[in-house]
Design an enzyme around this catalytic site. Structure first.
Site, mmCIF file in Angstrom:
data_model
loop_
_atom_site.group_PDB
_atom_site.id
_atom_site.type_symbol
_atom_site.label_atom_id
_atom_site.label_comp_id
_atom_site.label_asym_id
_atom_site.label_seq_id
_atom_site.Cartn_x
_atom_site.Cartn_y
_atom_site.Cartn_z
ATOM 1 N N ASP A 125 0.857 -1.184 0.000
ATOM 2 C CA ASP A 125 0.000 0.000 0.000
ATOM 3 C C ASP A 125 0.890 1.229 0.000
ATOM 4 O O ASP A 125 1.987 1.214 0.564
ATOM 5 C CB ASP A 125 -0.911 0.013 1.231
ATOM 6 C CG ASP A 125 -2.027 -1.014 1.151
ATOM 7 O OD1 ASP A 125 -2.433 -1.365 0.032
ATOM 8 O OD2 ASP A 125 -2.506 -1.440 2.212
ATOM 9 N N ASP A 143 -6.944 -1.307 -4.682
ATOM 10 C CA ASP A 143 -8.022 -0.929 -3.758
ATOM 11 C C ASP A 143 -8.939 0.117 -4.384
ATOM 12 O O ASP A 143 -10.159 0.063 -4.213
ATOM 13 C CB ASP A 143 -7.440 -0.387 -2.448
ATOM 14 C CG ASP A 143 -6.615 -1.417 -1.700
ATOM 15 O OD1 ASP A 143 -6.889 -2.623 -1.845
ATOM 16 O OD2 ASP A 143 -5.690 -1.006 -0.970
#
EC number: 3.4.23.36
Length: 163
Positions: A125, A143
């Protein structure tokens, strides 16, 4: 020889999905090659690039004890991916084709995170939105793709499935 329309639709969806997966994986590779773990680079006043490893699921849920749980998450992800792909294949008629667009976003993100989770043991991330000292959960392009697909599903179901 003329290619049947169903195969054209499948091909369009395949290239759409492949491009999002490639964008996701290339962006993560760039992060790994250009930032140290937990390094933060400000982009704009409300967004940083911040390299973190997510051993859990969305919003880092279930992130403690990443070992065995990772295999379970990979198994669950692969089953979900296969179910979505089967549903997409069954919805290739022109009436249902636009139903597959949200699915394509979701499957792209699911595959992007699946690749990380199964090969690295965690998801990379790096997008960090914040206002002053409040930070939203750090996330990635996969995401974002899942989020866009979910919003499109809600929109589609609310406005197009009134009958």
């Amino acid at each position: 020889m003329k290619i049947p329309l169903i195969y054209n639709r499948i091909l369009i969806l395949f290239f759409f999905i492949a491009n999002i997966i490639i964008l996701d994986q290339v962006s993560k590779k760039w992060i790994i090659n250009n930032l140290l773990l937990h390094e933060k680079k400000p982009l704009i006043s409300i967004m940083n690039i911040f390299y973190v490893r997510n051993y859990g699921t969305a919003f880092n849920f279930f992130s403690n004890n990443p070992g065995e749980k990772n295999y379970i998450l990979c198994l669950i992800s692969s089953i979900a991916i296969l179910i979505i792909l089967k549903t997409m294949y069954n919805n290739t008629t022109i009436e249902n084709f636009f139903y597959n667009i949200p699915s394509a976003f979701i499957i792209s993100g699911a595959i992007g995170n699946f690749i990380d989770r199964c090969y690295l043991g965690y998801v990379i991330d790096f997008i960090d939105f914040h206002i002053n000292n409040w930070h939203f959960a750090t996330f990635n392009i996969a995401d974002v793709s899942i989020f866009i697909g979910s919003v499109l599903f809600i929109y589609h179901n609310k406005y197009f499935l009134k009958n």
